[in-house]
Design an enzyme around this catalytic site. Structure first.
Site, mmCIF file in Angstrom:
data_model
loop_
_atom_site.group_PDB
_atom_site.id
_atom_site.type_symbol
_atom_site.label_atom_id
_atom_site.label_comp_id
_atom_site.label_asym_id
_atom_site.label_seq_id
_atom_site.Cartn_x
_atom_site.Cartn_y
_atom_site.Cartn_z
ATOM 1 N N CYS A 13 1.154 -1.346 -0.123
ATOM 2 C CA CYS A 13 -0.315 0.085 -0.107
ATOM 3 C C CYS A 13 1.055 1.072 -0.422
ATOM 4 C CB CYS A 13 -1.051 0.017 1.188
ATOM 5 S SG CYS A 13 -0.011 0.098 2.886
ATOM 6 N N CYS A 87 -1.731 1.413 -3.579
ATOM 7 C CA CYS A 87 -0.371 1.525 -3.831
ATOM 8 C C CYS A 87 -0.620 2.121 -5.359
ATOM 9 C CB CYS A 87 0.467 0.644 -3.633
ATOM 10 S SG CYS A 87 0.856 -0.324 -4.286
ATOM 11 N N CYS A 91 3.031 0.448 -7.641
ATOM 12 C CA CYS A 91 3.369 -1.534 -7.738
ATOM 13 C C CYS A 91 4.192 -1.817 -9.135
ATOM 14 C CB CYS A 91 2.860 -1.837 -7.270
ATOM 15 S SG CYS A 91 2.886 -3.372 -6.192
#
Length: 139
Positions: A13, A87, A91
């Site tokens: 996250c 996120c 990512c």
């Protein structure tokens, strides 16, 4: 999947101070040593959210010693399953990895009463993930 028989799961996250910490803690608690668990954030906070620590303590899981960690390419590469929890595009994506995007409310700035339903939703999802991985959850 990894070369070992033990699957690896990464929770990601933004701040690694709430949702991903709860996910990692539940998976560690419920799987024992049958899953390798990591958590990280694209912009880690200085500390885990105190309301999250309190909410997890209510269910018997102590995460008070955990610290937010930075999301690295290596962490993603070495994981079989990557669970993102807000996120965004931070990512990294690698073919062959299983990605799950769990839409969850952000506990940042919330009190423990607001964190409890998020915690309970994460626990339900973790139990489902264990079933998908063919791993029986600990009591």
């Amino acid at each position: 999947m990894s070369t070992s028989a033990t699957p690896s799961v990464l929770f990601a996250c933004v701040h690694n101070a709430g949702r991903s910490q709860m996910g990692a803690a539940f998976l560690t608690h419920l799987s024992g040593d049958r899953v390798q668990v990591r958590s990280a954030g694209s912009a880690p906070a200085d500390a885990v959210n105190p309301a999250v620590v309190e909410a997890m303590a209510e269910v018997g899981i102590d995460i008070s010693a955990e610290t937010p960690k930075v999301l690295t390419v290596e962490a993603v590469q070495s994981s079989d399953v990557v669970i993102t929890m807000g996120c965004g595009d931070a990512c990294p994506y690698f073919p062959g990895k299983r990605y799950l995007d769990w839409k969850l409310a952000d506990p940042a700035g919330q009190g423990v009463a607001a964190v409890r339903p998020i915690r309970d939703d994460i626990e339900r999802r973790i139990r489902g993930l264990l079933t998908e991985l063919g791993i029986e959850a600990a009591a």
